[in-house]
Write an enzyme that holds these catalytic residues in place. Structure first.
Site, PDB file in Angstrom:
ATOM      1  N   LEU A  16      11.518  48.758  21.647  1.00  0.00           N
ATOM      2  CA  LEU A  16      10.103  48.675  21.277  1.00  0.00           C
ATOM      3  C   LEU A  16       9.225  49.486  22.215  1.00  0.00           C
ATOM      4  O   LEU A  16       8.295  50.173  21.778  1.00  0.00           O
ATOM      5  CB  LEU A  16       9.663  47.205  21.329  1.00  0.00           C
ATOM      6  CG  LEU A  16      10.369  46.280  20.343  1.00  0.00           C
ATOM      7  CD1 LEU A  16      10.305  44.845  20.807  1.00  0.00           C
ATOM      8  CD2 LEU A  16       9.738  46.415  18.972  1.00  0.00           C
ATOM      9  N   ASP A  40      11.053  52.378  33.403  1.00  0.00           N
ATOM     10  CA  ASP A  40      12.273  51.693  32.938  1.00  0.00           C
ATOM     11  C   ASP A  40      13.312  51.757  34.042  1.00  0.00           C
ATOM     12  O   ASP A  40      13.629  52.832  34.533  1.00  0.00           O
ATOM     13  CB  ASP A  40      12.832  52.330  31.656  1.00  0.00           C
ATOM     14  CG  ASP A  40      13.655  51.332  30.852  1.00  0.00           C
ATOM     15  OD1 ASP A  40      13.282  51.019  29.715  1.00  0.00           O
ATOM     16  OD2 ASP A  40      14.685  50.854  31.391  1.00  0.00           O
ATOM     17  N   ASN A  93       6.137  45.207  28.777  1.00  0.00           N
ATOM     18  CA  ASN A  93       7.112  45.107  27.689  1.00  0.00           C
ATOM     19  C   ASN A  93       8.541  44.903  28.189  1.00  0.00           C
ATOM     20  O   ASN A  93       9.391  44.403  27.441  1.00  0.00           O
ATOM     21  CB  ASN A  93       7.008  46.395  26.844  1.00  0.00           C
ATOM     22  CG  ASN A  93       8.214  46.616  25.981  1.00  0.00           C
ATOM     23  OD1 ASN A  93       8.336  46.049  24.893  1.00  0.00           O
ATOM     24  ND2 ASN A  93       9.155  47.450  26.445  1.00  0.00           N
ATOM     25  N   TYR A 148      14.396  32.159  28.473  1.00  0.00           N
ATOM     26  CA  TYR A 148      13.580  33.232  27.874  1.00  0.00           C
ATOM     27  C   TYR A 148      12.340  32.657  27.168  1.00  0.00           C
ATOM     28  O   TYR A 148      11.223  33.163  27.331  1.00  0.00           O
ATOM     29  CB  TYR A 148      14.482  33.977  26.890  1.00  0.00           C
ATOM     30  CG  TYR A 148      13.860  35.096  26.098  1.00  0.00           C
ATOM     31  CD1 TYR A 148      13.327  36.218  26.731  1.00  0.00           C
ATOM     32  CD2 TYR A 148      13.836  35.054  24.703  1.00  0.00           C
ATOM     33  CE1 TYR A 148      12.786  37.256  25.988  1.00  0.00           C
ATOM     34  CE2 TYR A 148      13.311  36.096  23.958  1.00  0.00           C
ATOM     35  CZ  TYR A 148      12.784  37.194  24.600  1.00  0.00           C
ATOM     36  OH  TYR A 148      12.253  38.223  23.868  1.00  0.00           O
ATOM     37  N   LYS A 181       8.509  33.434  27.965  1.00  0.00           N
ATOM     38  CA  LYS A 181       7.646  34.058  26.950  1.00  0.00           C
ATOM     39  C   LYS A 181       6.461  33.171  26.607  1.00  0.00           C
ATOM     40  O   LYS A 181       5.353  33.663  26.361  1.00  0.00           O
ATOM     41  CB  LYS A 181       8.467  34.395  25.708  1.00  0.00           C
ATOM     42  CG  LYS A 181       9.437  35.563  25.900  1.00  0.00           C
ATOM     43  CD  LYS A 181       8.733  36.811  26.411  1.00  0.00           C
ATOM     44  CE  LYS A 181       9.472  38.091  26.075  1.00  0.00           C
ATOM     45  NZ  LYS A 181       8.808  39.274  26.674  1.00  0.00           N
TER      46      LYS A 181
END
Ligand code: NAD
Length: 317
Positions: free
Chosen positions: A19, A38, A100, A171, A175
């Site tokens: 994404l 990254d 992200n 996770y 989130k």
């Protein structure tokens, strides 16, 4: 194509694949100068490779855009400062931060190692904090110095945290934490000309194929989707247009929102809502013997929780 981000400077973390890659490419196509962060590891966060960030930078430069790679891990507080500083030192300022970067280490809670909990929290929740902390500190200083600020924070959550996927307590907690974090930050930075929103993707990337075997069958194949629906509904490029829009000046009044995109489907997610209160009579505190009856009635009347499979099926219909 009208370029709506000409002159803007953007950081996208985890922009070497999936994404983030699609988001940074579209941001660059819209005229933004970009830092492609990254650290390049595996889907469970092991290893470091420069290849993914370098490849995306090359792609952007080949199409005439301006981009620089960054290989820091967002888990490192000082490393996150270096990401923010790189944007300012390379392109003169920072306008937009897209958090992200992500990994998965799924386990049922009774089998989960401490490290599997800690590292998932470190990448998602702490990583989002790290970059946001340094970016907002910069924007606040700019605003106090009388300079115009049009800052944007775009954070990434998941239905794992909003709809509660089995096997993803680490996770999902990270989130869901990102949502609470962002909505509080949105209130704190509004006075400095900064918005903060959260995006909710569902798309075919290595996190939904290699890392989550339970989701993999639903993700299907690009060619099959194109044949059946006329476009790749679960393609990773679906989220990029929303990110570009939220980054733009036109979105200056949209803040504190949680927005899901799957293919051509757009949802606004509503936050926790209270039921009507049951008031004790006579006035006073409940006691354990009597509270069960009204509580069971409230639970029986509660709307059913949405399931991720239902969202995906709805997006395909
Ligand atoms: P992906 O694995 O394709 O891309 C994630 C990228 O983040 C990778 O290139 C990886 O190297 C990088 N990364 C990982 N840890 C990092 C770190 N510590 N510092 C810097 N970079 C790091 O996965 P994706 O599906 O594109 O995921 C992107 C984001 O979207 C993640 O936050 C993920 O949780 C979220 N998300 C994805 C989906 C989906 O359906 N794919 C659904 C909900 C949320």
């Amino acid at each position: 194509m009208a370029k709506i981000l000409e002159g803007k400077v953007v950081i996208v973390t985890g922009a070497g694949r999936g994404l983030g890659r699609e988001e940074v490419l579209l941001l660059a196509k819209h005229g933004a100068k970009v830092i492609v962060n990254d650290m390049g590891g595996s889907h469970d966060g092991k290893g470091e490779f420069h290849g993914p960030a370098d490849d995306v930078v090359k792609e952007i430069k080949e199409m005439g855009g301006e981009a620089a790679p960054n290989y820091e891990s967002v888990t490192d507080f000082e490393g996150a400062k270096r990401i923010i500083d790189q944007a300012i030192n390379t392109f003169g300022k920072l306008d937009i931060l897209v958090n992200n970067a992500g990994i998965l280490r799924d386990k049922m809670i009774f089998n989960m190692e401490e490290s599997e909990f800690d590292y998932v929290i470190a990448v998602h929740l702490k990583g989002t904090f790290n970059c946001t902390r340094h970016a907002t500190n910069y924007w606040r200083a700019e605003s106090k110095a009388g300079k115009p600020v049009s800052g944007r924070i775009i954070n990434t959550t998941s239905d794992a945290g909003l709809l509660y996927n089995v096997g993803q307590s680490n996770y999902g907690a990270a989130k869901a934490g990102i949502v609470a974090f962002t909505l509080i930050v949105a209130k704190e930075v509004a006075r400095y000309g900064v918005t903060a929103n959260v995006v909710v993707p569902v798309a075919r990337t290595r996190l939904t194929t290699e890392a989550t075997p339970s989701l993999a069958p639903m993700m299907g194949k690009k060619e099959d989707f194109e044949k059946r629906y006329g476009y790749d509904v679960l393609g990773p490029e679906a989220m990029a247009p929303l990110v570009v829009y939220l980054a733009s000046d036109d979105a200056k009044d949209i803040t504190g929102q949680v927005i899901r995109v799957v293919g051509g489907n757009l949802w606004l997610m509503h936050s926790w809502k209270s039921s009507e209160p049951v008031k004790r009579t006579p006035k006073g505190f409940w006691n354990p013997e009597e509270i069960g009856t009204p509580l069971k009635e409230l639970v029986a009347k509660a709307p059913p929780r949405e399931e991720l499979a239902g969202i995906i099926m709805g997006a395909l219909s």
